[in-house]
Design a protein around this motif. Sequence first.
Motif, PDB file in Angstrom:
ATOM      1  N   GLY A 186       3.648 -15.805 -12.710  1.00 31.27           N
ATOM      2  CA  GLY A 186       3.704 -15.818 -11.258  1.00 31.27           C
ATOM      3  C   GLY A 186       2.307 -15.744 -10.663  1.00 31.27           C
ATOM      4  O   GLY A 186       1.312 -15.659 -11.387  1.00 31.27           O
ATOM      5  N   GLN A 187       2.251 -15.751  -9.353  1.00 34.49           N
ATOM      6  CA  GLN A 187       0.976 -15.760  -8.650  1.00 34.49           C
ATOM      7  C   GLN A 187       0.419 -14.354  -8.457  1.00 34.49           C
ATOM      8  O   GLN A 187      -0.758 -14.193  -8.110  1.00 34.49           O
ATOM      9  N   GLY A 188       1.249 -13.355  -8.657  1.00 33.79           N
ATOM     10  CA  GLY A 188       0.797 -11.976  -8.550  1.00 33.79           C
ATOM     11  C   GLY A 188       1.094 -11.353  -7.204  1.00 33.79           C
ATOM     12  O   GLY A 188       1.211 -12.037  -6.177  1.00 33.79           O
ATOM     13  N   THR A 189       1.213 -10.040  -7.199  1.00 39.29           N
ATOM     14  CA  THR A 189       1.413  -9.275  -5.972  1.00 39.29           C
ATOM     15  C   THR A 189       0.520  -8.041  -6.034  1.00 39.29           C
ATOM     16  O   THR A 189       0.420  -7.374  -7.070  1.00 39.29           O
ATOM     17  N   GLN A 190      -0.148  -7.749  -4.925  1.00 36.88           N
ATOM     18  CA  GLN A 190      -1.122  -6.656  -4.886  1.00 36.88           C
ATOM     19  C   GLN A 190      -0.420  -5.316  -4.707  1.00 36.88           C
ATOM     20  O   GLN A 190       0.418  -5.157  -3.814  1.00 36.88           O
ATOM     21  N   VAL A 191      -0.804  -4.367  -5.532  1.00 37.89           N
ATOM     22  CA  VAL A 191      -0.360  -2.980  -5.396  1.00 37.89           C
ATOM     23  C   VAL A 191      -1.603  -2.120  -5.210  1.00 37.89           C
ATOM     24  O   VAL A 191      -2.520  -2.162  -6.032  1.00 37.89           O
ATOM     25  N   THR A 192      -1.626  -1.374  -4.123  1.00 33.32           N
ATOM     26  CA  THR A 192      -2.754  -0.505  -3.833  1.00 33.32           C
ATOM     27  C   THR A 192      -2.245   0.919  -3.639  1.00 33.32           C
ATOM     28  O   THR A 192      -1.364   1.145  -2.804  1.00 33.32           O
ATOM     29  N   VAL A 193      -2.800   1.836  -4.405  1.00 28.77           N
ATOM     30  CA  VAL A 193      -2.394   3.235  -4.326  1.00 28.77           C
ATOM     31  C   VAL A 193      -3.575   4.039  -3.813  1.00 28.77           C
ATOM     32  O   VAL A 193      -4.638   4.075  -4.443  1.00 28.77           O
ATOM     33  N   SER A 194      -3.388   4.674  -2.667  1.00 29.18           N
ATOM     34  CA  SER A 194      -4.454   5.459  -2.068  1.00 29.18           C
ATOM     35  C   SER A 194      -4.363   6.907  -2.507  1.00 29.18           C
ATOM     36  O   SER A 194      -3.277   7.437  -2.727  1.00 29.18           O
ATOM     37  N   SER A 195      -5.514   7.551  -2.596  1.00 27.77           N
ATOM     38  CA  SER A 195      -5.546   8.955  -3.052  1.00 27.77           C
ATOM     39  C   SER A 195      -5.413   9.916  -1.880  1.00 27.77           C
ATOM     40  O   SER A 195      -5.462   9.543  -0.725  1.00 27.77           O
ATOM     41  N   LEU A 217       0.846  -1.192   0.000  1.00 26.21           N
ATOM     42  CA  LEU A 217       0.000   0.000   0.000  1.00 26.21           C
ATOM     43  C   LEU A 217       0.878   1.237   0.000  1.00 26.21           C
ATOM     44  O   LEU A 217       1.811   1.343   0.818  1.00 26.21           O
ATOM     45  N   VAL A 218       0.587   2.167  -0.883  1.00 30.23           N
ATOM     46  CA  VAL A 218       1.371   3.395  -0.986  1.00 30.23           C
ATOM     47  C   VAL A 218       0.440   4.550  -1.332  1.00 30.23           C
ATOM     48  O   VAL A 218      -0.614   4.355  -1.958  1.00 30.23           O
ATOM     49  N   GLN A 219       0.807   5.735  -0.914  1.00 32.58           N
ATOM     50  CA  GLN A 219       0.016   6.918  -1.243  1.00 32.58           C
ATOM     51  C   GLN A 219       0.304   7.378  -2.672  1.00 32.58           C
ATOM     52  O   GLN A 219       1.391   7.119  -3.210  1.00 32.58           O
ATOM     53  N   ALA A 220      -0.658   8.043  -3.247  1.00 33.12           N
ATOM     54  CA  ALA A 220      -0.461   8.588  -4.587  1.00 33.12           C
ATOM     55  C   ALA A 220       0.790   9.475  -4.612  1.00 33.12           C
ATOM     56  O   ALA A 220       1.037  10.239  -3.675  1.00 33.12           O
ATOM     57  N   GLY A 221       1.556   9.311  -5.679  1.00 32.28           N
ATOM     58  CA  GLY A 221       2.808  10.030  -5.799  1.00 32.28           C
ATOM     59  C   GLY A 221       4.010   9.272  -5.274  1.00 32.28           C
ATOM     60  O   GLY A 221       5.158   9.667  -5.520  1.00 32.28           O
ATOM     61  N   GLY A 222       3.744   8.176  -4.581  1.00 36.33           N
ATOM     62  CA  GLY A 222       4.825   7.382  -4.016  1.00 36.33           C
ATOM     63  C   GLY A 222       5.410   6.393  -5.003  1.00 36.33           C
ATOM     64  O   GLY A 222       5.046   6.381  -6.190  1.00 36.33           O
ATOM     65  N   SER A 223       6.316   5.554  -4.500  1.00 36.88           N
ATOM     66  CA  SER A 223       7.027   4.587  -5.339  1.00 36.88           C
ATOM     67  C   SER A 223       6.990   3.198  -4.715  1.00 36.88           C
ATOM     68  O   SER A 223       6.897   3.060  -3.488  1.00 36.88           O
ATOM     69  N   LEU A 224       7.077   2.209  -5.572  1.00 42.72           N
ATOM     70  CA  LEU A 224       7.240   0.821  -5.162  1.00 42.72           C
ATOM     71  C   LEU A 224       8.155   0.141  -6.161  1.00 42.72           C
ATOM     72  O   LEU A 224       8.189   0.518  -7.344  1.00 42.72           O
ATOM     73  N   SER A 225       8.864  -0.870  -5.678  1.00 41.58           N
ATOM     74  CA  SER A 225       9.722  -1.650  -6.558  1.00 41.58           C
ATOM     75  C   SER A 225       9.317  -3.105  -6.459  1.00 41.58           C
ATOM     76  O   SER A 225       9.373  -3.703  -5.381  1.00 41.58           O
ATOM     77  N   LEU A 226       8.903  -3.676  -7.570  1.00 39.24           N
ATOM     78  CA  LEU A 226       8.518  -5.077  -7.623  1.00 39.24           C
ATOM     79  C   LEU A 226       9.691  -5.917  -8.117  1.00 39.24           C
ATOM     80  O   LEU A 226      10.471  -5.457  -8.961  1.00 39.24           O
TER      81      LEU A 226
END
Length: 127
Positions: A118-127, A11-20
């Motif tokens: 792959g089985q997948g990984t959830q990415v959720t971006v909150s506003s 879970l990350v806020q809008a404007g943030g970053s994630l690395s898969l």
Amino acid sequence: QVQLVESGGGLVQAGGSLSLSCVVSGGTLNRYAMGWFRQAPGKEREFVAAISRNGGSTGYADSVKGRFTISRDNAKNTVYLQMNSLKPEDTAVYYCAAELLYRTGDYSREDGKYDYWGQGTQVTVSS
């Protein structure tokens, strides 16, 4: 048997970053073009990014171009997706996929061309 395991979602806020990350086992990564796809609730799976066997060619969906970067480390049998400037519409389950290809400089955008998932990984971006 080739297996793909994704990690790095969250879970990350809008404007943030994630690395898969996507670790491939049971096969040699440099035999495969690699792709990232995503599927949001109620929507079809869609192409996000892909990279050729040798890493020399990459492709992106227009919706992520300039924000996401795909890369690979064949020595580590790992593919990465760096996601910056995330938006709520990026919320989805992200899947890594491998396509067995003879040509080293090609990749596919069509999910039907990929051989392993792959089985997948959830990415959720909150506003």
